[in-house]
Design a protein around this motif. Structure first.
Motif, PDB file in Angstrom:
ATOM      1  N   THR A  45     -12.147   6.561  11.257  1.00 47.32           N
ATOM      2  CA  THR A  45     -12.863   5.422  10.676  1.00 47.32           C
ATOM      3  C   THR A  45     -12.929   5.516   9.163  1.00 47.32           C
ATOM      4  O   THR A  45     -12.753   6.589   8.577  1.00 47.32           O
ATOM      5  CB  THR A  45     -14.299   5.343  11.228  1.00 47.32           C
ATOM      6  N   ALA A  46     -13.205   4.367   8.539  1.00 46.16           N
ATOM      7  CA  ALA A  46     -13.373   4.288   7.087  1.00 46.16           C
ATOM      8  C   ALA A  46     -14.386   3.198   6.782  1.00 46.16           C
ATOM      9  O   ALA A  46     -14.606   2.285   7.589  1.00 46.16           O
ATOM     10  CB  ALA A  46     -12.040   3.994   6.395  1.00 46.16           C
ATOM     11  N   GLY A  47     -15.023   3.298   5.619  1.00 48.60           N
ATOM     12  CA  GLY A  47     -15.987   2.294   5.184  1.00 48.60           C
ATOM     13  C   GLY A  47     -15.605   1.746   3.830  1.00 48.60           C
ATOM     14  O   GLY A  47     -15.134   2.485   2.959  1.00 48.60           O
ATOM     15  N   TYR A  64     -13.275   7.599   3.520  1.00 47.19           N
ATOM     16  CA  TYR A  64     -12.668   7.990   4.791  1.00 47.19           C
ATOM     17  C   TYR A  64     -13.545   9.037   5.489  1.00 47.19           C
ATOM     18  O   TYR A  64     -14.400   9.676   4.863  1.00 47.19           O
ATOM     19  CB  TYR A  64     -11.266   8.553   4.554  1.00 47.19           C
ATOM     20  N   ASP A  65     -13.296   9.221   6.782  1.00 45.78           N
ATOM     21  CA  ASP A  65     -14.166  10.120   7.538  1.00 45.78           C
ATOM     22  C   ASP A  65     -13.877  11.599   7.303  1.00 45.78           C
ATOM     23  O   ASP A  65     -14.574  12.456   7.856  1.00 45.78           O
ATOM     24  CB  ASP A  65     -14.116   9.799   9.039  1.00 45.78           C
ATOM     25  N   THR A 120     -20.211   4.271  13.160  1.00 52.35           N
ATOM     26  CA  THR A 120     -20.143   5.589  13.798  1.00 52.35           C
ATOM     27  C   THR A 120     -21.161   6.508  13.151  1.00 52.35           C
ATOM     28  O   THR A 120     -21.368   6.467  11.935  1.00 52.35           O
ATOM     29  CB  THR A 120     -18.739   6.217  13.669  1.00 52.35           C
ATOM     30  N   GLN A 121     -21.799   7.333  13.945  1.00 50.94           N
ATOM     31  CA  GLN A 121     -22.772   8.289  13.420  1.00 50.94           C
ATOM     32  C   GLN A 121     -22.124   9.636  13.123  1.00 50.94           C
ATOM     33  O   GLN A 121     -22.797  10.563  12.672  1.00 50.94           O
ATOM     34  CB  GLN A 121     -23.928   8.471  14.409  1.00 50.94           C
ATOM     35  N   ASN A 122     -20.827   9.742  13.379  1.00 51.44           N
ATOM     36  CA  ASN A 122     -20.157  11.009  13.100  1.00 51.44           C
ATOM     37  C   ASN A 122     -20.112  11.269  11.600  1.00 51.44           C
ATOM     38  O   ASN A 122     -19.641  10.425  10.838  1.00 51.44           O
ATOM     39  CB  ASN A 122     -18.726  10.985  13.644  1.00 51.44           C
ATOM     40  N   ILE A 135      -6.361   5.750  10.534  1.00 45.49           N
ATOM     41  CA  ILE A 135      -7.604   4.985  10.646  1.00 45.49           C
ATOM     42  C   ILE A 135      -7.389   3.825  11.617  1.00 45.49           C
ATOM     43  O   ILE A 135      -6.488   3.003  11.431  1.00 45.49           O
ATOM     44  CB  ILE A 135      -8.038   4.432   9.266  1.00 45.49           C
ATOM     45  N   GLY A 136      -8.218   3.742  12.626  1.00 42.24           N
ATOM     46  CA  GLY A 136      -8.115   2.667  13.598  1.00 42.24           C
ATOM     47  C   GLY A 136      -9.219   1.635  13.476  1.00 42.24           C
ATOM     48  O   GLY A 136      -9.156   0.578  14.102  1.00 42.24           O
TER      49      GLY A 136
END
Length: 422
Positions: A195-197, A210-211, A384-386, A278-279
């Motif tokens: 994931t990314a924000g 990025y995560d 996501t909380q990861n 990243i999906g």
């Protein structure tokens, strides 16, 4: 398969044969705009309200100027005027006293060539011979079956099918066609499950986190420079009868450069996400910035309102969504509420933690970071909380990688590469 729309620019091959007819339609669109503009002004003066799009169509459908164009083309002119007045009305409610209502389309005794839009009922397409038959309005026909037969030419890799709209656009020298087509494109499998924000802004147009703890900044300085230069050029060439030819060209060039910047940025982000597996991307939904809880326009002050209304975050988000979808990447719009106040390391929420425009310092855990990166990390955590899997040290968070737009290549590159080029 993904069903979407694409707009293709086409050259009018038989321009000499059809230019007079296209001119007539372009002038007629301006005249209808002016009739509707006058009607709207009268209603505003009498009631303090502006007529809706439906009201305009109902009131003017029997007007002589309405019959100069195909009915759907006339409807589109009225739709554009209603959209322009609604935009002005919102700015007025927002306290922007410098906002002006849409003007008349006239220079002295002449009408400019307005863009004319044909929808499906006014179009016949011969894909075998690359021809478009565009309907005229009743008043412009010499006989019942009169129409404009345009021969067009597009890029060799473009297959023009399922046309939804045709727009005839005067580019300052000649007419060109913009063909809006419904297309089906193959959708790739998702590049991964990471994931990314994304945090959108004004100084930094975009920041992506990025995560794995990496982050990238994409400044919008090129957009600001272009806007300053071309807007100044435009005002220098305004005459008493309206915009000069030079001013119109300046506006068109600014629009093209802005379009290219946004497309290049969306493409860059998608390519980076593919490379990183990243999906899913979370992007800040900024619609609430313009309106409060009651749906009324927010007032950000004279300077803030001007910047905000020129900030095309909705358009960029749509570009990113359709480019990402083609590669199996999901784009989620999430609320930005409290993402700039909350520490992405410990979760403390405090306004004072943002000590400067670009610096976030948490008094609770001691984390010091770029404020926009902090916002992007918090936006990612909306889906996501990861926690990030990589290094989240102060140095890494405070000095993310910077990518600048290279006007020569038309692409983004790391700042050191752009600055080192001759």
């Amino acid at each position: 398969m993904l069903e979407t729309t694409r707009t293709y620019r086409a050259k009018v091959v038989n321009h000499k044969q059809v230019s007079d007819d296209l001119n007539q339609c372009g002038f007629s669109a301006s005249k209808l705009w002016n009739v509707a503009r006058y009607h709207t002004q009268q209603e505003w003066d009498e009631t303090g309200e502006i007529p809706s799009e439906a009201d305009l169509k109902r009131e003017l459908k029997d007007h002589e100027r309405y019959s100069d164009l195909h009915s759907q083309s006339s409807q589109r002119v009225l739709e554009e005027l209603a959209e322009a007045f609604n935009g002005w009305f919102k700015k007025r409610k927002n306290g922007d006293t410098n906002a002006n209502p849409p003007g008349y389309r006239k220079r002295g005794d002449n009408h400019p060539r307005s863009t004319v839009t044909w929808k499906q009922n006014g179009i016949k397409h011969d894909s075998k011979h690359n021809q478009l038959r565009l309907s005229k309005g009743f008043n412009l026909k010499n006989h019942r079956s009169d129409f404009i037969l345009c021969e067009y030419e597009t890029r060799p890799d473009v297959a023009v099918e399922n046309i939804q709209q045709v727009r005839a656009v005067w580019n300052g020298d000649r007419w060109e066609l913009h063909l809006v087509c419904k297309v089906e494109i193959p959708v790739e499998d998702s590049p991964g499950d990471r994931t990314a924000g994304i945090d959108l802004g004004i100084s930094n147009y975009l920041v992506i986190a990025y995560d794995d703890g990496d982050a990238e900044l994409y400044p919008g300085n090129v957009l600001k420079q272009d806007k300053h230069y071309f807007t100044r050029n435009e005002y220098d060439t305004e005459g008493k009868n309206g915009s000069s030819r030079r001013a119109l060209r300046a506006r068109q060039k600014l629009s093209r450069r802005k379009d290219h910047f946004l497309h290049a940025l969306a493409k860059q982000i998608v390519e980076q996400c593919i490379d990183r597996g990243i999906g899913r991307i979370a992007i800040g939904d900024l619609s609430e910035i313009r309106e409060d809880k009651n749906g009324d326009s927010r007032n950000w002050g004279r300077s803030g309102n001007k910047k905000l209304h020129g900030w095309e975050f909705e358009r960029f988000t749509r570009l990113l969504e359709y480019k990402a979808e083609e590669h199996g990447i999901l784009v989620d719009r999430v609320s930005e509420r409290d993402t700039s106040k909350t520490c992405s390391c410990c979760g403390q929420k405090r306004d004072a933690n943002r000590v400067e425009r670009g610096l976030y310092a948490c008094e609770s855990c001691g984390a010091t970071m770029n404020a926009d990166v902090n916002g992007a990390v918090n936006i990612r955590r909306k889906i996501t909380q990861n926690p990030p899997t990589g290094d989240m040290s102060n140095g890494r968070l405070a000095r993310p990688a910077v990518h600048l737009f290279n006007q020569t290549s038309g692409r983004f590159a790391p700042s050191e590469q752009v600055s080192c080029e001759p």
